[in-house]
Design a protein around this motif. Structure first.
Motif, PDB file in Angstrom:
ATOM      1  N   VAL A  32      41.462  43.618  34.899  1.00 39.85           N
ATOM      2  CA  VAL A  32      42.279  43.666  36.089  1.00 39.85           C
ATOM      3  C   VAL A  32      41.430  43.415  37.508  1.00 39.85           C
ATOM      4  CG1 VAL A  32      42.149  45.260  38.190  1.00 39.85           C
ATOM      5  CG2 VAL A  32      41.867  46.510  36.051  1.00 39.85           C
ATOM      6  N   VAL A  33      41.858  42.110  38.209  1.00 36.39           N
ATOM      7  CA  VAL A  33      41.503  41.405  39.316  1.00 36.39           C
ATOM      8  C   VAL A  33      41.658  42.408  40.231  1.00 36.39           C
ATOM      9  CG1 VAL A  33      42.186  39.437  40.477  1.00 36.39           C
ATOM     10  CG2 VAL A  33      42.050  39.383  37.955  1.00 36.39           C
ATOM     11  N   GLY A  34      40.594  42.005  41.332  1.00 39.57           N
ATOM     12  CA  GLY A  34      40.749  42.771  42.530  1.00 39.57           C
ATOM     13  C   GLY A  34      40.368  41.219  43.772  1.00 39.57           C
ATOM     14  N   TRP A  35      40.525  41.243  45.013  1.00 44.11           N
ATOM     15  CA  TRP A  35      40.047  40.501  45.883  1.00 44.11           C
ATOM     16  C   TRP A  35      39.313  41.505  46.927  1.00 44.11           C
ATOM     17  CZ3 TRP A  35      39.921  35.604  46.671  1.00 44.11           C
ATOM     18  CH2 TRP A  35      40.921  34.660  45.421  1.00 44.11           C
ATOM     19  N   PHE A  36      38.277  40.780  47.709  1.00 41.80           N
ATOM     20  CA  PHE A  36      37.725  41.502  48.105  1.00 41.80           C
ATOM     21  C   PHE A  36      37.533  40.284  49.358  1.00 41.80           C
ATOM     22  CE2 PHE A  36      36.516  45.844  46.322  1.00 41.80           C
ATOM     23  CZ  PHE A  36      37.311  45.202  45.068  1.00 41.80           C
ATOM     24  N   ARG A  37      37.150  41.477  50.888  1.00 39.69           N
ATOM     25  CA  ARG A  37      36.901  40.107  51.241  1.00 39.69           C
ATOM     26  C   ARG A  37      35.312  40.152  52.722  1.00 39.69           C
ATOM     27  NH1 ARG A  37      41.802  41.431  56.161  1.00 39.69           N
ATOM     28  NH2 ARG A  37      41.224  42.911  56.366  1.00 39.69           N
ATOM     29  N   GLN A  38      34.727  39.937  53.186  1.00 41.87           N
ATOM     30  CA  GLN A  38      33.297  40.265  54.159  1.00 41.87           C
ATOM     31  C   GLN A  38      33.893  39.619  55.495  1.00 41.87           C
ATOM     32  OE1 GLN A  38      29.477  39.835  52.304  1.00 41.87           O
ATOM     33  NE2 GLN A  38      28.652  41.730  53.485  1.00 41.87           N
ATOM     34  N   ALA A  39      33.883  40.377  56.572  1.00 43.82           N
ATOM     35  CA  ALA A  39      33.510  39.366  57.565  1.00 43.82           C
ATOM     36  C   ALA A  39      31.913  39.615  58.534  1.00 43.82           C
ATOM     37  CB  ALA A  39      34.075  39.889  59.000  1.00 43.82           C
ATOM     38  N   PRO A  40      31.871  38.362  59.041  1.00 45.10           N
ATOM     39  CA  PRO A  40      30.651  38.456  59.607  1.00 45.10           C
ATOM     40  C   PRO A  40      30.137  39.332  60.338  1.00 45.10           C
ATOM     41  CG  PRO A  40      31.401  36.763  60.254  1.00 45.10           C
ATOM     42  CD  PRO A  40      33.030  37.698  59.324  1.00 45.10           C
ATOM     43  N   GLY A  41      29.324  40.134  59.294  1.00 47.58           N
ATOM     44  CA  GLY A  41      28.109  41.609  60.050  1.00 47.58           C
ATOM     45  C   GLY A  41      29.069  42.449  60.113  1.00 47.58           C
ATOM     46  N   LYS A  42      30.215  42.444  58.672  1.00 47.64           N
ATOM     47  CA  LYS A  42      30.450  43.608  58.645  1.00 47.64           C
ATOM     48  C   LYS A  42      29.850  43.625  56.957  1.00 47.64           C
ATOM     49  CE  LYS A  42      34.265  44.154  61.840  1.00 47.64           C
ATOM     50  NZ  LYS A  42      36.046  43.979  61.670  1.00 47.64           N
ATOM     51  N   VAL A  47      40.599  44.941  49.953  1.00 45.66           N
ATOM     52  CA  VAL A  47      41.670  44.601  50.353  1.00 45.66           C
ATOM     53  C   VAL A  47      42.744  43.932  49.282  1.00 45.66           C
ATOM     54  CG1 VAL A  47      42.692  41.526  50.827  1.00 45.66           C
ATOM     55  CG2 VAL A  47      40.492  42.241  50.494  1.00 45.66           C
ATOM     56  N   SER A  48      42.436  44.319  47.590  1.00 48.12           N
ATOM     57  CA  SER A  48      43.926  43.987  47.134  1.00 48.12           C
ATOM     58  C   SER A  48      43.889  44.069  45.493  1.00 48.12           C
ATOM     59  CB  SER A  48      45.392  43.031  47.647  1.00 48.12           C
ATOM     60  OG  SER A  48      46.354  43.167  46.223  1.00 48.12           O
ATOM     61  N   ALA A  49      44.417  44.246  45.142  1.00 46.74           N
ATOM     62  CA  ALA A  49      43.892  44.545  43.172  1.00 46.74           C
ATOM     63  C   ALA A  49      45.224  44.729  42.260  1.00 46.74           C
ATOM     64  CB  ALA A  49      42.944  45.700  42.523  1.00 46.74           C
ATOM     65  N   TYR A  93      36.358  35.561  51.560  1.00 50.40           N
ATOM     66  CA  TYR A  93      37.703  35.760  50.423  1.00 50.40           C
ATOM     67  C   TYR A  93      36.867  36.249  48.995  1.00 50.40           C
ATOM     68  CZ  TYR A  93      40.777  37.891  54.141  1.00 50.40           C
ATOM     69  OH  TYR A  93      41.883  38.644  54.987  1.00 50.40           O
ATOM     70  N   TYR A  94      36.161  36.669  48.207  1.00 53.72           N
ATOM     71  CA  TYR A  94      35.787  37.344  46.693  1.00 53.72           C
ATOM     72  C   TYR A  94      37.051  37.810  45.922  1.00 53.72           C
ATOM     73  CZ  TYR A  94      31.895  36.284  49.496  1.00 53.72           C
ATOM     74  OH  TYR A  94      30.847  36.938  50.671  1.00 53.72           O
ATOM     75  N   SER A 105      40.102  53.664  39.847  1.00 57.84           N
ATOM     76  CA  SER A 105      38.700  53.499  40.425  1.00 57.84           C
ATOM     77  C   SER A 105      38.825  51.114  41.217  1.00 57.84           C
ATOM     78  CB  SER A 105      37.643  52.787  38.756  1.00 57.84           C
ATOM     79  OG  SER A 105      37.541  54.254  38.941  1.00 57.84           O
ATOM     80  N   ILE A 106      40.470  50.889  40.862  1.00 52.19           N
ATOM     81  CA  ILE A 106      40.702  49.754  41.603  1.00 52.19           C
ATOM     82  C   ILE A 106      40.203  49.180  42.496  1.00 52.19           C
ATOM     83  CG2 ILE A 106      42.847  50.147  42.103  1.00 52.19           C
ATOM     84  CD1 ILE A 106      43.885  47.992  40.539  1.00 52.19           C
ATOM     85  N   ARG A 107      39.709  50.127  43.599  1.00 47.48           N
ATOM     86  CA  ARG A 107      39.636  49.455  45.030  1.00 47.48           C
ATOM     87  C   ARG A 107      38.014  49.868  45.032  1.00 47.48           C
ATOM     88  NH1 ARG A 107      43.170  51.561  49.878  1.00 47.48           N
ATOM     89  NH2 ARG A 107      45.069  51.785  48.313  1.00 47.48           N
ATOM     90  N   ASP A 108      37.693  50.060  43.700  1.00 49.51           N
ATOM     91  CA  ASP A 108      36.246  49.881  44.546  1.00 49.51           C
ATOM     92  C   ASP A 108      35.154  48.914  44.138  1.00 49.51           C
ATOM     93  OD1 ASP A 108      33.469  52.513  43.662  1.00 49.51           O
ATOM     94  OD2 ASP A 108      33.536  51.098  44.183  1.00 49.51           O
ATOM     95  N   GLY A 109      34.687  48.074  44.708  1.00 43.14           N
ATOM     96  CA  GLY A 109      33.696  46.988  44.256  1.00 43.14           C
ATOM     97  C   GLY A 109      32.834  47.522  43.380  1.00 43.14           C
TER      98      GLY A 109
END
Length: 125
Positions: A32-42, A47-49, A93-94, A105-109
């Motif tokens: 399974v492959v997911g994309w996550f993101r982290q903005a400064p200070g957040k 994002v998607s999987a 974006y990771y 569980s696909i949304r749980d980093g």
């Protein structure tokens, strides 16, 4: 196991980018492959999987209708096509991968075992 994220850059609001996540060291079809993101200070956010078969996908409400995830098993690569980008999409974006995730569980980093190094997306207003 290595995940290599690429494709980030600077784009104006309303523009598009395509991120790539190339995987090696594992059987690509089984992950399974997911994309996550982290903005400064957040905090990092989902994002998607895309599930193993590619038939099941999931999107955060904030990107639904603008982003599309897909996978090319022959190239061991997952893509995230990002259209109609907004300044609030600015983040690192990771991509992440896991062999054993179930669909619920696909949304749980925290459930992903492998992570790439991240690629910066900057959307200017």
């Amino acid at each position: 196991v290595q995940l290599q994220a690429s494709g980030g850059g600077l784009v104006q609001a309303g523009g598009s980018l395509r991120l790539s996540c190339a995987a090696s060291g594992l059987t690509f079809r089984s992950i399974v492959v997911g994309w996550f993101r982290q903005a400064p200070g957040k905090e990092r956010e989902f994002v998607s999987a895309i599930f193993r078969s590619g038939g099941s996908t999931s999107y955060a409400d904030s990107v639904k209708g603008r982003f599309t995830i897909s996978r090319d098993n022959a190239r061991n690569t997952v893509y995230l096509q990002m259209n109609s980008l907004k300044p609030e999409d600015t983040a690192v974006y990771y991509c992440a991968a896991d062999r054993r995730l179930i669909l619920s569980s696909i949304r749980d980093g925290s459930q992903y075992d492998y992570w790439g190094q991240g690629t910066l997306v900057t959307v200017s207003s």
